[in-house]
Design an enzyme around this catalytic site. Structure first.
Site, PDB file in Angstrom:
ATOM      1  CE1 TYR A 179      -3.170   3.004   0.724  1.00 22.51           C
ATOM      2  CE2 TYR A 179      -2.597   2.810   3.051  1.00 22.51           C
ATOM      3  CZ  TYR A 179      -3.250   3.470   2.030  1.00 22.51           C
ATOM      4  OH  TYR A 179      -3.978   4.587   2.310  1.00 22.51           O
ATOM      5  CG  ASP A 182       6.244  -6.828  -2.526  1.00 22.87           C
ATOM      6  OD1 ASP A 182       5.684  -7.865  -2.112  1.00 22.87           O
ATOM      7  OD2 ASP A 182       5.889  -5.680  -2.192  1.00 22.87           O
ATOM      8  CB  SER A 240       1.272  -6.759  -2.459  1.00 25.50           C
ATOM      9  OG  SER A 240       2.506  -7.398  -2.701  1.00 25.50           O
ATOM     10  CE  LYS A 277      -0.520  -3.856   6.137  1.00 25.37           C
ATOM     11  NZ  LYS A 277      -1.015  -2.702   5.407  1.00 25.37           N
ATOM     12  CG  ASN A 286       8.872 -11.399   7.661  1.00 24.87           C
ATOM     13  OD1 ASN A 286       9.272 -12.030   6.697  1.00 24.87           O
ATOM     14  ND2 ASN A 286       8.271 -10.222   7.540  1.00 24.87           N
ATOM     15  CB  SER A 307       4.562   2.289  13.278  1.00 22.42           C
ATOM     16  OG  SER A 307       3.299   2.444  13.887  1.00 22.42           O
ATOM     17  CE1 TYR A 366       3.735  -3.247  12.156  1.00 20.09           C
ATOM     18  CE2 TYR A 366       2.457  -2.192  13.900  1.00 20.09           C
ATOM     19  CZ  TYR A 366       3.105  -2.124  12.684  1.00 20.09           C
ATOM     20  OH  TYR A 366       3.144  -0.942  12.008  1.00 20.09           O
ATOM     21  CE  LYS A 400       6.791  -1.332  11.166  1.00 20.30           C
ATOM     22  NZ  LYS A 400       7.394  -1.493   9.837  1.00 20.30           N
ATOM     23  CG  PHE A 403       1.044   9.808  13.580  1.00 23.58           C
ATOM     24  CD1 PHE A 403       2.409  10.017  13.353  1.00 23.58           C
ATOM     25  CD2 PHE A 403       0.599   9.866  14.874  1.00 23.58           C
ATOM     26  CE1 PHE A 403       3.299  10.298  14.402  1.00 23.58           C
ATOM     27  CE2 PHE A 403       1.474  10.150  15.935  1.00 23.58           C
ATOM     28  CZ  PHE A 403       2.818  10.364  15.694  1.00 23.58           C
ATOM     29  CG  LEU A 437     -12.035   3.782  10.688  1.00 23.08           C
ATOM     30  CD1 LEU A 437     -13.299   3.092  11.178  1.00 23.08           C
ATOM     31  CD2 LEU A 437     -11.823   5.095  11.452  1.00 23.08           C
ATOM     32  NE  ARG A 463      -5.678   5.118  16.982  1.00 28.18           N
ATOM     33  CZ  ARG A 463      -6.180   5.098  18.220  1.00 28.18           C
ATOM     34  NH1 ARG A 463      -6.497   6.225  18.821  1.00 28.18           N
ATOM     35  NH2 ARG A 463      -6.372   3.958  18.857  1.00 28.18           N
TER      36      ARG A 463
HETATM   37  C1  UD1 Z   1      -3.421   0.157  14.052  1.00 29.43           C
HETATM   38  C2  UD1 Z   1      -2.481  -0.531  14.982  1.00 29.43           C
HETATM   39  C3  UD1 Z   1      -1.133   0.131  14.860  1.00 29.43           C
HETATM   40  C4  UD1 Z   1      -0.659   0.041  13.413  1.00 29.43           C
HETATM   41  C5  UD1 Z   1      -1.697   0.675  12.510  1.00 29.43           C
HETATM   42  C6  UD1 Z   1      -1.346   0.497  11.043  1.00 29.43           C
HETATM   43  C7  UD1 Z   1      -3.830  -1.437  16.831  1.00 29.43           C
HETATM   44  C8  UD1 Z   1      -4.166  -1.332  18.274  1.00 29.43           C
HETATM   45  N1  UD1 Z   1      -2.989  -0.481  16.341  1.00 29.43           N
HETATM   46  O1  UD1 Z   1      -3.523   1.528  14.449  1.00 29.43           O
HETATM   47  O2  UD1 Z   1      -0.204  -0.483  15.720  1.00 29.43           O
HETATM   48  O3  UD1 Z   1       0.570   0.702  13.263  1.00 29.43           O
HETATM   49  O4  UD1 Z   1      -2.965   0.085  12.732  1.00 29.43           O
HETATM   50  O5  UD1 Z   1      -1.504  -0.811  10.624  1.00 29.43           O
HETATM   51  O6  UD1 Z   1      -4.293  -2.325  16.138  1.00 29.43           O
HETATM   52  N2  UD1 Z   1     -11.900   1.169  14.499  1.00 29.43           N
HETATM   53  C9  UD1 Z   1     -13.242   0.896  14.653  1.00 29.43           C
HETATM   54  N3  UD1 Z   1     -13.782  -0.126  13.905  1.00 29.43           N
HETATM   55  C10 UD1 Z   1     -13.045  -0.861  13.037  1.00 29.43           C
HETATM   56  C11 UD1 Z   1     -11.662  -0.573  12.896  1.00 29.43           C
HETATM   57  C12 UD1 Z   1     -11.117   0.448  13.657  1.00 29.43           C
HETATM   58  O7  UD1 Z   1     -13.947   1.544  15.423  1.00 29.43           O
HETATM   59  O8  UD1 Z   1     -13.598  -1.797  12.415  1.00 29.43           O
HETATM   60  C13 UD1 Z   1     -11.306   2.278  15.277  1.00 29.43           C
HETATM   61  C14 UD1 Z   1     -10.217   1.840  16.238  1.00 29.43           C
HETATM   62  O9  UD1 Z   1     -10.744   1.526  17.495  1.00 29.43           O
HETATM   63  C15 UD1 Z   1      -9.331   3.086  16.272  1.00 29.43           C
HETATM   64  C16 UD1 Z   1      -9.530   3.739  14.897  1.00 29.43           C
HETATM   65  O10 UD1 Z   1     -10.710   3.144  14.350  1.00 29.43           O
HETATM   66  O11 UD1 Z   1      -9.805   3.970  17.228  1.00 29.43           O
HETATM   67  C17 UD1 Z   1      -8.383   3.478  13.965  1.00 29.43           C
HETATM   68  O12 UD1 Z   1      -8.106   2.081  13.968  1.00 29.43           O
HETATM   69  P1  UD1 Z   1      -7.063   1.430  12.974  1.00 29.43           P
HETATM   70  O13 UD1 Z   1      -7.341   1.892  11.587  1.00 29.43           O
HETATM   71  O14 UD1 Z   1      -7.039  -0.040  13.237  1.00 29.43           O
HETATM   72  O15 UD1 Z   1      -5.669   2.103  13.389  1.00 29.43           O
HETATM   73  P2  UD1 Z   1      -4.919   2.129  14.814  1.00 29.43           P
HETATM   74  O16 UD1 Z   1      -5.559   1.298  15.821  1.00 29.43           O
HETATM   75  O17 UD1 Z   1      -4.693   3.560  15.170  1.00 29.43           O
END
Ligand code: UD1
Length: 340
Positions: free
Chosen positions: A11, A31, A36, A84, A99, A124, A149, A153, A178, A200, A231
């Site tokens: 990505y 890769d 991917s 990751k 890995n 990260s 994971y 890092k 971030f 998310l 975030r």
């Molecule tokens: C996550 C990882 C982080 C990693 C990053 C990139 C965790 C705890 N952290 O970050 O170590 O570097 O991904 O791969 O897994 N959320 C929902 N519903 C969902 C998915 C997410 O509500 O189905 C919320 C989560 O609670 C969070 C936010 O969305 O508050 C972002 O989540 P996400 O995209 O997984 O990122 P991080 O948790 O910040």
């Protein structure tokens, strides 16, 4: 420069390949396509108008890594390749440590034997652990992470730092990302997670195309603006530009190793992101509030001052840009990249 991009089909790697070519660099990709699809490469070639040499193997194979450096002239390395998935790393810690560390060792060994001293590492914000004050600043001393994971890092940052301090000429930029989201403005490349997305934005995008029923919001009782986690989301094209800026800055660095936060400096909640995505799609999206996800922090974002002042880089794209570009990619490619 002629830049080896490990994980260049992934990505962030794929967007960085395009940014490097646009900035006038040559690119070589390595890769193993474990997370991917090879069809990414054809899209990179058509978008960049250039042939992209690709070596398909696993970097933990030190002999193959050595031969790659024998056969390609390489001036610098940008190292994305790695496992990751946070949850998977808890279940399979040894695989993650092996890995992510072995691939780095193989790269560093081959670089040392071939006189390559420029390294940009895909780190990260997870290295700030659970106790760092927000906004996160690079000179925070007590790096740690709750997942294997994240701990890889922290460890790779340390390995590279030790190598850079002892090896003449080495320059290392540690880029602490971030939350990268969005997609290339063309809509032809974007995030393509295998299976159920952990993160998310790809989950939301799959809800919008009907691949998932609804978003489950992981908790709404955090001490934040609306109770959902905040975030620091940044557009993957801004992030890619950050790699080019870091690469171009290496020679000017006065220290052998330097960490840089790549973020916007602003927090956005899960519900704010959901509503921005709804604006991009033009309709409401189904969601429900579920329990908190283990290990989630309430809110964090970057202090991006160092990247601004030293790299001349800042994120320029908005949350709405991130959602519009994600939607352009996902709606044009509901199944992600084709298999062939
Ligand atoms: C996550 C990882 C982080 C990693 C990053 C990139 C965790 C705890 N952290 O970050 O170590 O570097 O991904 O791969 O897994 N959320 C929902 N519903 C969902 C998915 C997410 O509500 O189905 C919320 C989560 O609670 C969070 C936010 O969305 O508050 C972002 O989540 P996400 O995209 O997984 O990122 P991080 O948790 O910040």
């Amino acid at each position: 420069m002629r830049v080896l991009v490990s994980g260049g089909a992934g990505y962030i790697g794929s967007h960085t390949v395009l940014a490097l070519v646009a900035a006038g660099h040559d690119v070589v990709v390595v890769d193993d396509f474990s997370n991917s699809k090879p069809t990414v490469v054809g899209r990179l070639e058509s978008l960049s108008g250039r042939h992209i040499p690709v070596h398909a193997f696993d970097l933990t194979d030190a002999d193959k890594t050595e031969r790659l450096f024998d056969h390609e002239q390489i001036d610098a390395v940008i190292h994305f390749a790695g496992f990751k998935a946070v949850g998977e790393s808890v279940a399979k810690p040894l695989q993650y440590y092996r890995n992510n560390l072995d691939s780095t060792f193989a790269l560093v060994d081959a670089m040392n034997r071939h006189g390559v001293t420029k390294f940009v590492f895909s780190s990260s914000a997870t290295v700030y652990g659970e106790k760092a004050p927000v906004p996160y600043q690079e000179d925070y001393e007590f790096l740690s992470s709750s997942s294997p994971y994240g701990q890889t890092k922290v460890m790779v940052e340390r390995v590279l730092s030790d190598v850079a301090h002892i090896t003449e000429g080495w320059k290392v930029a540690l880029l602490r990302y971030f939350n990268p989201v969005g997609a290339h403005a063309s809509g032809q490349i974007g995030e393509d997670p295998q299976g159920i997305p952990n993160n998310l934005m790809p989950f939301l995008a799959q809800v919008a195309v009907g691949k998932r029923d609804k978003l489950v919001v992981f908790g709404d009782d955090y001490p934040t603006v609306d109770g959902t986690c905040e975030r620091d989301y940044l557009h993957v094209e801004d992030l890619a530009a950050g790699h080019v800026a870091a690469l171009d800055h290496l020679d000017a660095m006065t220290e052998p190793v330097r960490a840089f936060n790549l973020g916007t400096g602003t927090g956005t909640s899960v519900l704010q992101m959901l509503h921005a995505f709804e604006r991009a799609v033009g309709r409401e999206l189904p969601f429900e509030v579920g329990p908190r996800r283990a290990g989630d922090l309430a809110a964090f974002w970057a202090d991006p001052t160092r990247a601004q002042s030293e790299l001349g880089w800042r994120a320029t794209r908005t949350i709405d840009d991130m959602c519009v570009d994600t939607w352009r990619w996902q709606s044009a490619n509901p199944q992600g990249f084709p298999d062939a």
